[in-house]
Write a protein that holds these residues in place. Structure first.
Motif, PDB file in Angstrom:
ATOM      1  N   THR A 103      -5.552   6.410 -48.006  1.00  0.00           N
ATOM      2  CA  THR A 103      -4.542   5.370 -48.146  1.00  0.00           C
ATOM      3  C   THR A 103      -5.051   4.100 -47.470  1.00  0.00           C
ATOM      4  O   THR A 103      -6.082   4.107 -46.803  1.00  0.00           O
ATOM      5  N   ALA A 104      -4.305   3.038 -47.646  1.00  0.00           N
ATOM      6  CA  ALA A 104      -4.681   1.779 -47.009  1.00  0.00           C
ATOM      7  C   ALA A 104      -4.605   1.918 -45.492  1.00  0.00           C
ATOM      8  O   ALA A 104      -5.445   1.368 -44.767  1.00  0.00           O
ATOM      9  N   PHE A 105      -3.630   2.672 -44.997  1.00  0.00           N
ATOM     10  CA  PHE A 105      -3.494   2.861 -43.552  1.00  0.00           C
ATOM     11  C   PHE A 105      -4.661   3.675 -42.997  1.00  0.00           C
ATOM     12  O   PHE A 105      -5.173   3.383 -41.912  1.00  0.00           O
ATOM     13  N   LYS A 109      -7.438   2.496 -40.228  1.00  0.00           N
ATOM     14  CA  LYS A 109      -7.817   3.274 -39.043  1.00  0.00           C
ATOM     15  C   LYS A 109      -9.335   3.429 -38.940  1.00  0.00           C
ATOM     16  O   LYS A 109      -9.913   3.252 -37.870  1.00  0.00           O
ATOM     17  N   VAL A 110      -9.964   3.762 -40.061  1.00  0.00           N
ATOM     18  CA  VAL A 110     -11.410   3.960 -40.065  1.00  0.00           C
ATOM     19  C   VAL A 110     -12.132   2.656 -39.743  1.00  0.00           C
ATOM     20  O   VAL A 110     -13.056   2.620 -38.921  1.00  0.00           O
ATOM     21  N   THR A 111     -11.690   1.569 -40.362  1.00  0.00           N
ATOM     22  CA  THR A 111     -12.319   0.276 -40.129  1.00  0.00           C
ATOM     23  C   THR A 111     -12.169  -0.160 -38.675  1.00  0.00           C
ATOM     24  O   THR A 111     -13.131  -0.605 -38.039  1.00  0.00           O
ATOM     25  N   LEU A 112     -10.958  -0.028 -38.148  1.00  0.00           N
ATOM     26  CA  LEU A 112     -10.729  -0.424 -36.757  1.00  0.00           C
ATOM     27  C   LEU A 112     -11.508   0.446 -35.778  1.00  0.00           C
ATOM     28  O   LEU A 112     -12.032  -0.053 -34.779  1.00  0.00           O
ATOM     29  N   SER A 113     -11.600   1.741 -36.064  1.00  0.00           N
ATOM     30  CA  SER A 113     -12.348   2.598 -35.142  1.00  0.00           C
ATOM     31  C   SER A 113     -13.845   2.271 -35.188  1.00  0.00           C
ATOM     32  O   SER A 113     -14.512   2.294 -34.150  1.00  0.00           O
ATOM     33  N   LEU A 114     -14.378   1.931 -36.359  1.00  0.00           N
ATOM     34  CA  LEU A 114     -15.786   1.527 -36.440  1.00  0.00           C
ATOM     35  C   LEU A 114     -16.019   0.215 -35.694  1.00  0.00           C
ATOM     36  O   LEU A 114     -16.995   0.078 -34.952  1.00  0.00           O
TER      37      LEU A 114
END
Length: 134
Positions: A103-105, A109-114
């Motif tokens: 999902t977009a959420f 999450k993945v983008t922010l954690s990277l």
């Protein structure tokens, strides 16, 4: 052409693995604290998503920071690898415990954690060393 800054792959891999383990531990502790907060304080259910995302980002940043402190070089690469392994572990755990949906959420999450793991790696390499007085 010789590289003046060769990568010590053994130290980098050790830093990334330890960073992922510590990052996961930080995430689990924060999730526990946030779940206790949800149990005792009347918060809306939507707050759980944002609290879990916050715990994930803080855990990824802590993992990136510690992985770079251990590897002592290449903070961006070390932090990014730590964040990537962190995300792969997140996806695998999602597949094991419940149905996995992109999902977009989840992508947020993945983008922010990277991003935060890479920032933590940069900060971990650039931290000041304490002078030891012996």
């Amino acid at each position: 052409m010789n590289n003046p800054y060769p990568i010590d792959w053994h130290r980098l891999l050790r830093g990334v693995l330890v960073g992922v383990l510590i990052g996961e531990a930080v995430t689990i502790v924060l999730l526990f604290l946030f779940s206790c907060m949800m149990a005792f304080v009347d918060l809306p259910l939507a707050a759980a998503d944002w609290m879990s995302s916050g715990a994930l980002v803080i855990g990824a940043a802590a993992g990136g920071f510690l992985s770079a402190v251990i590897s002592k070089a290449n903070g961006l690469l070390t932090g990014f690898l730590c964040g990537a392994l962190f995300c792969i572990l997140l996806i695998l755990l999602s597949l094991v415990f419940h149905s996995f949906e992109v999902t977009a959420f989840f992508l947020l999450k993945v983008t922010l954690s990277l991003i935060f793991s890479a920032i933590g790696g940069i900060l971990g390499v650039n931290r000041k060393q304490r002078k030891r007085k012996y």
